[in-house]
Design an enzyme around this catalytic site. Structure first.
Site, mmCIF file in Angstrom:
data_model
loop_
_atom_site.group_PDB
_atom_site.id
_atom_site.type_symbol
_atom_site.label_atom_id
_atom_site.label_comp_id
_atom_site.label_asym_id
_atom_site.label_seq_id
_atom_site.Cartn_x
_atom_site.Cartn_y
_atom_site.Cartn_z
ATOM 1 N N TYR A 1 -16.109 -1.470 6.503
ATOM 2 C CA TYR A 1 -14.661 -1.196 6.537
ATOM 3 C C TYR A 1 -14.052 -1.637 7.859
ATOM 4 C CZ TYR A 1 -10.391 1.484 7.474
ATOM 5 O OH TYR A 1 -9.126 1.842 7.854
ATOM 6 N N LYS B 1 -11.340 -4.638 8.779
ATOM 7 C CA LYS B 1 -10.042 -4.383 9.434
ATOM 8 C C LYS B 1 -9.953 -5.198 10.734
ATOM 9 C CE LYS B 1 -7.098 -2.021 8.391
ATOM 10 N NZ LYS B 1 -5.922 -2.192 7.502
ATOM 11 N N GLY C 1 0.918 4.992 3.341
ATOM 12 C CA GLY C 1 2.020 4.179 2.820
ATOM 13 C C GLY C 1 3.083 5.028 2.146
ATOM 14 N N THR D 1 -6.676 0.334 12.263
ATOM 15 C CA THR D 1 -7.388 1.563 12.601
ATOM 16 C C THR D 1 -8.028 1.467 13.990
ATOM 17 O OG1 THR D 1 -9.388 2.799 12.017
ATOM 18 C CG2 THR D 1 -9.318 0.537 11.308
ATOM 19 N N ASP D 2 -8.276 2.636 14.598
ATOM 20 C CA ASP D 2 -9.002 2.640 15.877
ATOM 21 C C ASP D 2 -10.493 2.359 15.676
ATOM 22 O OD1 ASP D 2 -9.742 5.046 14.690
ATOM 23 O OD2 ASP D 2 -9.340 6.288 16.454
ATOM 24 N N GLU D 3 -10.939 2.372 14.405
ATOM 25 C CA GLU D 3 -12.370 2.144 14.147
ATOM 26 C C GLU D 3 -12.803 0.738 14.537
ATOM 27 O OE1 GLU D 3 -13.910 3.738 10.493
ATOM 28 O OE2 GLU D 3 -12.321 5.227 10.369
ATOM 29 N N GLY E 1 0.818 -1.218 0.000
ATOM 30 C CA GLY E 1 0.000 0.000 0.000
ATOM 31 C C GLY E 1 0.847 1.261 0.000
ATOM 32 N N GLY E 2 2.067 1.134 -0.477
ATOM 33 C CA GLY E 2 3.002 2.266 -0.419
ATOM 34 C C GLY E 2 2.710 3.391 -1.393
ATOM 35 N N ALA E 3 1.726 3.187 -2.316
ATOM 36 C CA ALA E 3 1.335 4.298 -3.194
ATOM 37 C C ALA E 3 0.092 5.004 -2.647
ATOM 38 C CB ALA E 3 1.066 3.781 -4.605
ATOM 39 N N GLY E 4 -0.334 4.626 -1.448
ATOM 40 C CA GLY E 4 -1.489 5.267 -0.818
ATOM 41 C C GLY E 4 -1.052 6.437 0.044
#
Ligand code: NAD
Length: 355
Positions: free
Chosen positions: A158, A162, A13, A133-135, A7-10
């Site tokens: 989502y 996760k 990331g 995520t904290d979600e 995910g380094g293009a996000g």
């Protein structure tokens, strides 16, 4: 140090890749499928650097992940590839199940296969950081903070996907001994943020004199963290974090959404004065289904055990962010044609049968 970043293009990331390549001098392999959210332009700063390589591949592709491990021989895997937008997960959850759950499973298996073949010293030193995520913790009331021991209670497709991936990552440590660490972070903001998310959407709409959509009454609270603080935290967590543990990451910067939007308007009004205050563009729109009321992180474990501190307050970080968007139209203008701000995630209609 050899690091694979998925995910380094996000958004996050690419901040991590820039940090590891340019500031830490690590050898980095970015693995990214370049979905609608992936953007090679976010990696312009590391283009041509001898210590950075890019692989366009899907984390659900087991053969491609095996080949990446075997040929690159990472000391660390930092896993950020995901479908990340809650509204899109409400409109259609399939990609979230596929990438966030099946993709994480596939990557864990590829990492486990590679790790099993290492010698004892390399095995001991290897780390897999699962970024989450904290979600996953659900929603808070007016009081209290998310701690690492807070029970999982996700509300959206989502956050549920996760949560599932967090459980897989933890299970791969407990069952197979793969040296996994998990991080759960609050909402990020900063440069290179895809303009479907609240902060970049509001900055760009306000600049263009378009409506600023605020969900419900704007009273939902998020705990904002500048993305470069998150990148440093991830490096510290994989370097010093204890295997099998979770570390919460947050900047102690709780803000109501409406206050975030007003703050952006006032920064923009100062930097690029308009005919009328931009707050006048605010429009309250139908709330998101299942919208969590409040997120807030207790980052004590990360701060005391690993010595991390957020460097930006919301005020300093948001000003840097607004200035960055003003100076970098080359980056965001093409993305506005990919997504022009239409409302997502309102329909909870039952999907058509697939037969
Ligand atoms: P993003 O949507 O900006 O980037 C995700 C990247 O993953 C994109 O470059 C995309 O092309 C890539 N990707 C998606 N599916 C893929 C697949 N199947 N194979 C390979 N690559 C794929 O997301 P982000 O905001 O940078 O979030 C990164 C990670 O951090 C995610 O795991 C997210 O859950 C987590 N996180 C985000 C936030 C936040 O505020 N943005 C907060 C906490 C945690």
């Amino acid at each position: 140090m050899r690091v694979i970043v998925t995910g380094g293009a996000g958004f996050i990331g690419s901040a991590l890749v820039r940090y590891l390549v340019l500031e830490k001098g690590y050898d980095v392999l970015t693995v990214d499928a370049l979905t609608y959210a992936g953007c090679e332009a976010s990696l312009k700063a590391v283009e041509g650097k001898p210590n950075h390589r890019f692989l366009k591949a899907d984390i659900c592709d087991r053969a491609a992940m095996d080949a990446a491990m075997v040929s690159f021989r990472p000391d660390r895997v930092m896993h950020l590839a995901a479908e990340s937008h809650v509204d899109r997960s409400i409109t259609g959850a399939a990609d979230f199940i596929q990438t966030n759950i099946v993709g994480t499973f596939t990557l864990l298996e590829a990492a486990r296969g590679y790790w099993n073949g290492l010698d004892e010293v390399e095995k001991e030193a290897f780390r897999f950081l699962h970024v989450s995520t904290d979600e996953v913790y659900g929603s808070l009331g007016d009081e209290g903070l998310f701690e690492e021991s807070t029970p999982y209670d996700p509300s959206s497709p989502y956050s549920a996907s996760k949560a599932a991936s967090d459980h897989l990552a933890k299970a791969w440590e407990r069952t197979y001994g793969l040296p996994v660490v998990v991080s759960n972070c609050s909402n990020n903001y900063g440069p290179y943020h895809f303009p479907e998310k609240l902060i970049p959407l509001v900055i760009l709409n306000a600049l263009e004199g378009r409506a600023l959509p605020v969900y419900g009454k704007g009273e939902n609270v998020r705990d904002w963290l500048f993305v470069e603080d998150h990148a440093r935290a991830l490096d510290i967590i994989i370097e010093r974090g204890r295997v099998g543990e979770t570390y919460n990451v947050g900047g102690r910067n709780e803000r109501r959404n409406i206050d975030v939007v007003r703050r952006i308007c006032s920064v923009l009004d100062t930097l690029v004065p308009a005919d009328a205050p931009r707050e006048q563009l605010i429009e309250y729109v139908t709330d998101r289904p299942g919208h969590d009321a409040r997120y807030a992180i207790d980052a004590t474990k990360l701060e005391t055990e690993l010595g991390w501190r957020a460097q930006e307050t919301f005020e300093t970080g948001i000003e840097k962010t607004v200035r960055w968007y003003l100076d970098n139209e080359w980056w965001w203008a093409p993305l506005r044609t990919r997504y022009d701000g239409e409302r997502l995630g309102l329909s909870t209609a039952v999907p058509e049968p697939q037969v």
